[in-house]
Structure formats: structure tokens, C-alpha cells
Design an enzyme around this catalytic site. Structure first.
Site, PDB file in Angstrom:
ATOM      1  N   GLY A  12       5.788   8.326   1.247  1.00  0.00           N
ATOM      2  CA  GLY A  12       6.770   8.037   2.297  1.00  0.00           C
ATOM      3  C   GLY A  12       7.619   6.827   1.907  1.00  0.00           C
ATOM      4  O   GLY A  12       8.845   6.848   2.015  1.00  0.00           O
ATOM      5  N   HIS A  13       6.964   5.772   1.426  1.00  0.00           N
ATOM      6  CA  HIS A  13       7.720   4.592   0.995  1.00  0.00           C
ATOM      7  C   HIS A  13       8.631   4.943  -0.183  1.00  0.00           C
ATOM      8  O   HIS A  13       9.787   4.509  -0.243  1.00  0.00           O
ATOM      9  CB  HIS A  13       6.779   3.478   0.535  1.00  0.00           C
TER      10      HIS A  13
ATOM     11  N   LYS B 255      11.671   7.030  10.202  1.00  0.00           N
ATOM     12  CA  LYS B 255      11.673   7.406  11.618  1.00  0.00           C
ATOM     13  C   LYS B 255      10.262   7.463  12.204  1.00  0.00           C
ATOM     14  O   LYS B 255      10.105   7.638  13.403  1.00  0.00           O
ATOM     15  CB  LYS B 255      12.328   8.773  11.787  1.00  0.00           C
TER      16      LYS B 255
ATOM     17  N   ASN C 181       0.857  -1.190   0.000  1.00  0.00           N
ATOM     18  CA  ASN C 181       0.000   0.000   0.000  1.00  0.00           C
ATOM     19  C   ASN C 181       0.902   1.252   0.000  1.00  0.00           C
ATOM     20  O   ASN C 181       0.818   2.120   0.860  1.00  0.00           O
ATOM     21  CB  ASN C 181      -0.963   0.018   1.192  1.00  0.00           C
TER      22      ASN C 181
ATOM     23  N   GLN D  51       2.917  -9.685  13.267  1.00  0.00           N
ATOM     24  CA  GLN D  51       3.028  -8.433  14.011  1.00  0.00           C
ATOM     25  C   GLN D  51       1.670  -7.786  14.279  1.00  0.00           C
ATOM     26  O   GLN D  51       1.610  -6.675  14.795  1.00  0.00           O
ATOM     27  CB  GLN D  51       3.989  -7.469  13.315  1.00  0.00           C
TER      28      GLN D  51
HETATM   29  O1  PAF Z   1       7.289  -0.846   8.989  1.00  0.00           O
HETATM   30  C1  PAF Z   1       6.738  -1.772   8.367  1.00  0.00           C
HETATM   31  O2  PAF Z   1       6.105  -1.578   7.317  1.00  0.00           O
HETATM   32  C2  PAF Z   1       6.835  -3.202   8.900  1.00  0.00           C
HETATM   33  O3  PAF Z   1       6.836  -3.206  10.298  1.00  0.00           O
HETATM   34  C3  PAF Z   1       8.034  -3.966   8.346  1.00  0.00           C
HETATM   35  C4  PAF Z   1       9.346  -3.353   8.763  1.00  0.00           C
HETATM   36  C5  PAF Z   1       7.956  -4.025   6.831  1.00  0.00           C
HETATM   37  C6  PAF Z   1       8.027  -5.407   8.881  1.00  0.00           C
HETATM   38  O4  PAF Z   1       6.866  -6.077   8.505  1.00  0.00           O
END
Ligand code: PAF
Length: 280
Positions: A32-33, A146, A28, A57
Site C-alpha cells: 500500500g505504501h 483513502k 513498516n 497520535q
Molecule cells: O497515516 C499515517 O501513517 C500517519 O498518520 C501519518 C500521516 C504518517 C502521520 O504520522
């Protein structure tokens, strides 16, 4: 850009590469990405990105099922940006082959506070998947935003502990013009909530200004900011001033001595939980 789904295909693509720069994501993708990809491009070659929504997670009552999965759009964005050489998009079986129970457990004093207190198991999920992804990609550098300040610290700490040959490079939080930190979860906000959301960052800025002006009563500063959020309809998990080096609460003397601090916050607006932070 090559899109691969298995570790074997990934290894074939990356054979002999010694300067890989890696950006792990859950997809998604937003600006930022893309900023992380651009930074990775400055630090290594080739750039590898991953997209994997990591079930481990997410807590049982969290948004794993509704987390936006937009692989075709994400691929189009990465192709248009033209910085990523390989996109690794494994399925669950590929990253978590059955039967398996291996977990990476961050130290309690870092993993069980702040986010870890409100999202039990979150950082075990993050470190476990990041270690797996690092072992698949074998990057020389990896870029982390960050905005997930505690995650960045924990991943860096994990690399040190396991002597991983990966340098963690931080990227400043990317924000909309009104200050709201970009996040895939912003799309859950209603129009009214989206107008309200920048308050979180404004309050972090106020906390920073008060500390910059020399106020040293951290509890009072935190309390005032929390009260304003609550009065505006937010449900605050935490808004807390911590030491940058280990995320512990600073002593009065440390505040007066202007030790590097960071204010971190997590709060719910309606059903959407937002996090943000600001270094001081
Ligand atoms: O920051 C995220 O998008 C996730 O926590 C990561 C580092 C991709 C791990 O699933």
C-alpha cells in the site's frame, strides 16, 4: 536513494526543488505504501518519503511501544522500488525540539467524530506532525491513502485553512486478494483472525449494495452490519454511513437523492483494531 535524519540534511538535498511529491509514513512499509510512492512519482519530482512513528497520535493505551519499527527493511523496499529520491527519517528530538507545546487542533465537527471519538487526541497528533513534516519537506503535492479517510479529509482541510501550497492527492485503498485493506497493524492478527478479517470489507460492500438497491433506512442497514460483526466476535467502535463532503450523517432525503456517501468502520478483532471504508 539518500537517507537523511535531520532537517538540515533534508534541506541540503532539496534546495531549489519546486515540484516535490511527498509521502509521509510511519514505516513498516507494505505494498500500500509502495503504491503511494508510485503515485507520488507520477505527480512530482523528486519524491520524498518520511518514516516517523509519531508518539503524539497514539493514546496512552495504544500500541506506540510495540508499533513495528523496521527501518532497514523499509529502506531495502524503497531502494528496490527506486521511486524515492530522499527518505527523511528524523528522531523525536528533531521533529519535537524541547521545550515545545505547539499543537494543530482540527475543528471539533471533523476531528472529534468517528476515529476522533474513539481515539481522543489522535487527529491533533496527526495534523501537528503533518504540518511539521510539510514545513520540513515543502512539498507541492502529498499523497495520502483513502484507507484513513477521515485523516485525508482533515489534512486537506488543514492545508486549505493554513493556505499551504501543498495539494493533497488521494490514493485508493490497496487490498489483499480477499479484500482486507493493507495495514501495518494486520501483522498483529493471528492466523484465525486473519481469515476472519476480510468480513469487515464484505460488510461494507453489503452496505453499499443495499444503498445502491435503493434502501434508504440507513440506521437499519448500519445496525444489521454491526450485528453481524458482533456475532462474529468483533468489538465494533463504529460502522456508520456519512456524507462524503463533511462526514456528517445524511438525511433521509439525501440518501434517497443519492448524495455521495461513504461508509466508515472501525472494529477490534481480538486485540487488533482495524479500520476501513467504502465510498458509495
Ligand atoms: O497515516 C499515517 O501513517 C500517519 O498518520 C501519518 C500521516 C504518517 C502521520 O504520522
Amino acid at each position: 536513494m539518500k537517507v537523511v535524519h535531520t532537517v538540515e540534511e533534508l534541506r541540503d538535498q532539496l534546495r531549489g526543488q519546486l515540484r516535490i511529491a511527498f509521502v509521509p509514513t510511519m514505516g513498516n512499509l507494505h505494498d500500500g505504501h509502495l503504491a503511494l510512492m508510485a503515485m507520488a512519482h507520477q505527480h512530482g519530482d523528486p519524491v520524498v518519503a518520511s518514516i516517523f512513528v509519531n508518539r503524539l497520535q497514539f493514546g496512552p493505551n495504544e500500541d506506540f511501544d510495540k508499533y513495528p519499527r523496521t527501518l532497514a527493511d523499509d529502506i531495502a523496499k524503497l531502494q528496490a522500488q527506486n521511486k524515492v529520491y530522499v527518505l527523511f527519517a528524523p528522531n523525536e528530538q528533531e521533529l519535537y525540539p524541547e521545550p515545545q507545546n505547539y499543537r494543530v487542533q482540527p475543528p471539533q465537527d471533523l476531528g472529534d467524530i468517528l476515529e476522533g471519538e474513539f481515539r481522543p487526541g489522535f487527529f491533533v497528533g496527526v495534523t501537528t506532525v503533518v504540518l511539521k513534516l510539510f514545513s520540513c519537506v515543502q512539498p507541492r503535492v502529498a499523497v495520502f491513502g483513502k484507507k484513513d479517510y477521515q485523516q485525508l479529509m482533515i489534512v486537506r482541510n488543514m492545508c486549505r485553512q493554513f493556505a499551504l501550497p501543498t495539494e493533497i492527492v488521494p490514493h485508493e485503498t490497496v487490498r489483499d486478494a480477499d479484500g482486507l485493506a493493507l495495514s501495518s497493524r494486520n501483522r498483529y492478527l493471528s492466523e484465525a483472525e486473519r481469515r476472519e478479517a476480510p468480513r469487515l470489507y464484505r460488510l461494507l460492500q453489503q452496505v453499499r449494495e443495499r444503498l445502491h438497491r435503493g434502501e434508504a433506512d440507513v440506521a437499519r442497514i448500519e445496525h444489521d452490519a454491526q450485528r453481524e460483526l458482533t456475532a462474529a466476535g468483533w468489538k465494533v467502535d463504529y460502522l456508520s454511513v456519512r456524507r462524503q463532503r463533511d462526514l456528517k450523517a445524511p438525511t433521509h432525503d439525501e440518501v434517497v437523492a443519492r448524495l455521495p456517501l461513504v461508509v466508515l468502520a472501525a472494529a477490534k478483532l481480538g486485540t487488533t483494531r482495524l479500520i476501513d471504508n467504502l465510498e458509495i
